[in-house]
Scaffold this motif. Structure first.
Motif, PDB file in Angstrom:
ATOM      1  N   ARG A  48      12.704  14.547  18.968  1.00  0.00           N
ATOM      2  CA  ARG A  48      13.695  14.147  19.757  1.00  0.00           C
ATOM      3  C   ARG A  48      13.169  12.749  20.845  1.00  0.00           C
ATOM      4  O   ARG A  48      13.909  11.868  20.893  1.00  0.00           O
ATOM      5  N   GLU A  49      12.000  12.787  20.859  1.00  0.00           N
ATOM      6  CA  GLU A  49      11.707  11.646  21.740  1.00  0.00           C
ATOM      7  C   GLU A  49      11.417  10.311  20.889  1.00  0.00           C
ATOM      8  O   GLU A  49      11.867   9.167  21.323  1.00  0.00           O
ATOM      9  N   GLU A  50      10.898  10.632  19.857  1.00  0.00           N
ATOM     10  CA  GLU A  50      10.914   9.378  18.812  1.00  0.00           C
ATOM     11  C   GLU A  50      12.381   8.755  18.434  1.00  0.00           C
ATOM     12  O   GLU A  50      12.885   7.644  18.482  1.00  0.00           O
ATOM     13  N   PHE A  51      13.278   9.907  18.351  1.00  0.00           N
ATOM     14  CA  PHE A  51      14.732   9.473  18.119  1.00  0.00           C
ATOM     15  C   PHE A  51      15.174   8.823  19.115  1.00  0.00           C
ATOM     16  O   PHE A  51      16.065   7.736  18.935  1.00  0.00           O
ATOM     17  N   ASP A  52      15.110   9.240  20.357  1.00  0.00           N
ATOM     18  CA  ASP A  52      15.748   8.491  21.309  1.00  0.00           C
ATOM     19  C   ASP A  52      15.137   7.183  21.824  1.00  0.00           C
ATOM     20  O   ASP A  52      15.561   6.283  22.048  1.00  0.00           O
ATOM     21  N   ALA A  53      13.845   7.210  21.509  1.00  0.00           N
ATOM     22  CA  ALA A  53      13.264   5.681  21.687  1.00  0.00           C
ATOM     23  C   ALA A  53      13.865   4.818  20.548  1.00  0.00           C
ATOM     24  O   ALA A  53      13.982   3.621  21.173  1.00  0.00           O
ATOM     25  N   GLN A  54      13.942   5.245  19.346  1.00  0.00           N
ATOM     26  CA  GLN A  54      14.717   4.460  18.306  1.00  0.00           C
ATOM     27  C   GLN A  54      16.063   4.060  18.504  1.00  0.00           C
ATOM     28  O   GLN A  54      16.696   3.048  18.331  1.00  0.00           O
ATOM     29  N   CYS A  55      16.613   4.853  19.342  1.00  0.00           N
ATOM     30  CA  CYS A  55      18.133   4.786  19.555  1.00  0.00           C
ATOM     31  C   CYS A  55      18.185   3.524  20.552  1.00  0.00           C
ATOM     32  O   CYS A  55      19.053   2.852  20.822  1.00  0.00           O
ATOM     33  N   ALA A  56      17.393   3.699  21.574  1.00  0.00           N
ATOM     34  CA  ALA A  56      17.064   2.758  22.902  1.00  0.00           C
ATOM     35  C   ALA A  56      16.975   1.223  22.012  1.00  0.00           C
ATOM     36  O   ALA A  56      17.396   0.184  22.576  1.00  0.00           O
TER      37      ALA A  56
END
Length: 79
Positions: A48-56
């Motif tokens: 989830r952290e990787e996904f959120d970082a990529q979204c940002a």
């Protein structure tokens, strides 16, 4: 008509029920978790952290692209 196999969760819970009496429950839990982690690794799943970082990063890139497009349009109109 072919029979549909039960979901993997049902099978795991049945195995756990059988293993509780024999003391193998902890071993089964450990092995089933390892199996699931291996399966998820093969699916190339991200945290989830990787996904959120990529979204940002994507949001910042889209904002920057919009700014650059506006600058290009202004230069084209004035140039």
């Amino acid at each position: 008509m072919a029979l549909k196999p039960p979901p993997i969760g049902d099978l795991l819970s049945q195995f756990k029920g059988l293993a509780e009496d024999s003391g193998l429950k902890q071993e089964l839990d450990k092995n089933s978790k390892a199996l699931m982690q291996t399966m998820l690794a093969k699916l190339d799943v991200v945290t989830r952290e990787e996904f959120d970082a990529q979204c940002a990063l994507l949001a910042r890139a889209q904002q920057r692209i919009a700014e650059l497009e506006a600058q290009i349009k202004l230069l084209e109109e004035n140039g």
